[in-house]
Design a protein around this motif. Structure first.
Motif, PDB file in Angstrom:
ATOM      1  N   PHE A 127      -3.954  -6.714  19.146  1.00  0.00           N
ATOM      2  CA  PHE A 127      -3.055  -7.551  19.934  1.00  0.00           C
ATOM      3  C   PHE A 127      -2.633  -6.872  21.514  1.00  0.00           C
ATOM      4  O   PHE A 127      -1.648  -7.496  22.033  1.00  0.00           O
TER       5      PHE A 127
ATOM      6  N   THR B 240      -0.609  -4.654  22.033  1.00  0.00           N
ATOM      7  CA  THR B 240       0.963  -4.477  22.178  1.00  0.00           C
ATOM      8  C   THR B 240       1.225  -3.297  21.500  1.00  0.00           C
ATOM      9  O   THR B 240       0.394  -2.337  21.022  1.00  0.00           O
TER      10      THR B 240
ATOM     11  N   LEU C 144       6.513 -14.207  27.325  1.00  0.00           N
ATOM     12  CA  LEU C 144       6.936 -14.107  26.076  1.00  0.00           C
ATOM     13  C   LEU C 144       8.397 -14.289  25.616  1.00  0.00           C
ATOM     14  O   LEU C 144       8.802 -14.693  24.613  1.00  0.00           O
TER      15      LEU C 144
ATOM     16  N   ARG D 226       5.860 -19.945  23.453  1.00  0.00           N
ATOM     17  CA  ARG D 226       4.724 -19.260  23.536  1.00  0.00           C
ATOM     18  C   ARG D 226       4.810 -17.840  22.983  1.00  0.00           C
ATOM     19  O   ARG D 226       4.209 -17.319  22.050  1.00  0.00           O
TER      20      ARG D 226
ATOM     21  N   ARG E 231       4.979 -18.400  18.939  1.00  0.00           N
ATOM     22  CA  ARG E 231       3.643 -18.523  18.511  1.00  0.00           C
ATOM     23  C   ARG E 231       3.023 -17.202  18.607  1.00  0.00           C
ATOM     24  O   ARG E 231       2.417 -17.012  17.237  1.00  0.00           O
ATOM     25  N   GLN E 232       2.833 -16.391  19.539  1.00  0.00           N
ATOM     26  CA  GLN E 232       2.279 -15.170  19.550  1.00  0.00           C
ATOM     27  C   GLN E 232       2.811 -14.178  18.526  1.00  0.00           C
ATOM     28  O   GLN E 232       2.118 -13.384  17.658  1.00  0.00           O
TER      29      GLN E 232
ATOM     30  N   VAL F 155       1.661 -15.079  14.771  1.00  0.00           N
ATOM     31  CA  VAL F 155       0.299 -14.595  14.754  1.00  0.00           C
ATOM     32  C   VAL F 155       0.367 -13.190  14.467  1.00  0.00           C
ATOM     33  O   VAL F 155      -0.312 -12.600  13.270  1.00  0.00           O
TER      34      VAL F 155
END
Length: 163
Positions: free
Chosen positions: A44, A46, A92, A112, A115-116, A119
């Motif tokens: 990701f 991140t 985000l 957004r 949603r991210q 996941v």
């Protein structure tokens, strides 16, 4: 050399089993965290602190003040500000004024970001499940119960008996 291996080099202890258990728990925590950090970065792009901040915001859909976020995550306001700045720049997280307090900010996940995060959270759950794959359900339940006793004792220590 991990923490457990270092125990052999340490001074003798009156309670070696308690120390060994502590080091085993700490080593396992570090190994799992290292794996999660690596997977977050690889899959990701991140970091764990960014994931943790988003997780806190996901639990409070209406958002929260940055000082409350800092308190929940047990890090400084400066750390929260830096991570929030990055997430705002990526769309985000959004930062809103706090009415009546020009120094405070209110932050929440954007659609957004939500949603991210979902996941990432589903994948994170799978990584944790995989970390404990060597244990059967009964082992997990027993370990959870026993660590619950340790947690309770640490939160509410009883004076040692003088017997």
């Amino acid at each position: 050399m991990d923490l457990e291996a270092r125990l052999h080099d340490a001074a003798p202890s009156a309670h070696p089993e308690a120390l060994r258990l502590w080091l085993r728990m700490l080593t396992c925590t570090q190994l799992i965290e290292k794996q999660v950090r690596s997977q977050l970065r690889t899959q990701f792009d991140t970091t764990l602190p960014r994931f943790d901040l988003m997780a806190q915001l996901e639990r409070v859909p209406e958002g929260m003040k940055m000082k409350d976020l800092s308190r929940r995550m047990m890090v400084t306001n400066g750390n929260i500000t830096g991570i929030t700045d990055q997430l705002v720049a990526e769309g985000l997280v959004e930062r809103l004024d706090v009415q009546g307090d020009r120094r405070a900010w209110f932050v929440r996940l954007t659609p957004r970001g939500r949603r991210q995060f979902m996941v990432m959270a589903r994948q994170h759950e799978q990584w944790i499940v995989q970390a404990f794959a060597a244990l059967v359900e009964h082992d997990i339940a027993t370990l959870h119960r026993l660590l619950g006793k340790v947690k309770e004792h640490c939160q509410n220590p009883r004076p040692e008996s003088s017997e």
